[in-house]
Design a protein around this motif. Sequence first.
Motif, PDB file in Angstrom:
ATOM      1  N   ALA A  35       0.832  -1.209   0.000  1.00  0.00           N
ATOM      2  CA  ALA A  35       0.000   0.000   0.000  1.00  0.00           C
ATOM      3  C   ALA A  35       0.866   1.259   0.000  1.00  0.00           C
ATOM      4  O   ALA A  35       0.511   2.272  -0.620  1.00  0.00           O
ATOM      5  N   GLU A  36       2.021   1.201   0.675  1.00  0.00           N
ATOM      6  CA  GLU A  36       2.919   2.363   0.727  1.00  0.00           C
ATOM      7  C   GLU A  36       3.476   2.699  -0.657  1.00  0.00           C
ATOM      8  O   GLU A  36       3.622   3.873  -1.008  1.00  0.00           O
ATOM      9  N   THR A  37       3.772   1.672  -1.433  1.00  0.00           N
ATOM     10  CA  THR A  37       4.275   1.898  -2.797  1.00  0.00           C
ATOM     11  C   THR A  37       3.198   2.551  -3.654  1.00  0.00           C
ATOM     12  O   THR A  37       3.466   3.500  -4.397  1.00  0.00           O
ATOM     13  N   VAL A  38       1.975   2.046  -3.543  1.00  0.00           N
ATOM     14  CA  VAL A  38       0.863   2.603  -4.311  1.00  0.00           C
ATOM     15  C   VAL A  38       0.649   4.063  -3.935  1.00  0.00           C
ATOM     16  O   VAL A  38       0.495   4.932  -4.802  1.00  0.00           O
ATOM     17  N   GLU A  39       0.657   4.356  -2.647  1.00  0.00           N
ATOM     18  CA  GLU A  39       0.432   5.731  -2.190  1.00  0.00           C
ATOM     19  C   GLU A  39       1.522   6.666  -2.711  1.00  0.00           C
ATOM     20  O   GLU A  39       1.249   7.784  -3.140  1.00  0.00           O
ATOM     21  N   ARG A  40       2.769   6.201  -2.686  1.00  0.00           N
ATOM     22  CA  ARG A  40       3.862   7.027  -3.194  1.00  0.00           C
ATOM     23  C   ARG A  40       3.665   7.356  -4.671  1.00  0.00           C
ATOM     24  O   ARG A  40       3.869   8.499  -5.103  1.00  0.00           O
TER      25      ARG A  40
END
Length: 218
Positions: A35-40
Amino acid sequence: MTEHRETSLGLQDNTELLHRISARLADRFAGVFAAETVERYVFESYAALARTAKVTAYLPATTEHFANDRLNALAKSNAVAAGVPEVLFVCVQNAGRSQMAAALLTVEAKGRIHVRSAGSLPSAELDPDVVAVMSEMGLDLARNYPKPLTDDVVRASDVVITMGCGDSCPIYPGKRYEDWELPDPAGQPLETVREIRDQIHARVKTLVASLTKETTLP
């Protein structure tokens, strides 16, 4: 009434909306990306598009589309097996030649090739004359928007075709690169823009024949 902060880009703060977009895309890419990669990727895509946006009303929607495409490209470049050939058209502003080429290839390929376009210095909007000459062929580019060139879409591409953008496109081993020397339609008479469109169409047909032949070989 909710108070909005002004960002350094001079736009209203859409943080909450971007978090909602991130959550939707995180669900879509569950098991592929954290999810952190997507948000970035969502926040980076928003910032990249906001730099040239004249109208901000559609910015969240274009951000979601752009981030989704980048994440698909990243997933493809990370995959071992190759599927449908991927073609990327790059020009400076992504407002004319590369947009026409992408639209024409999408039609000619009939789903056999995945198509993207981008600009090394993207404009705020498509050239209206380009939109007009493409509409003469029944192709509606009115909803398209110029997209920044990003490393992930180059990595995901099997074929990268540049149009007057010099050395701005990164080079990766194993990719097929072509440079199509075509006039820039910006500021040209409508008849000249039509001629450029037709030159692109002829090259696109040759490209389709080449790629579909390659993918059917044993």
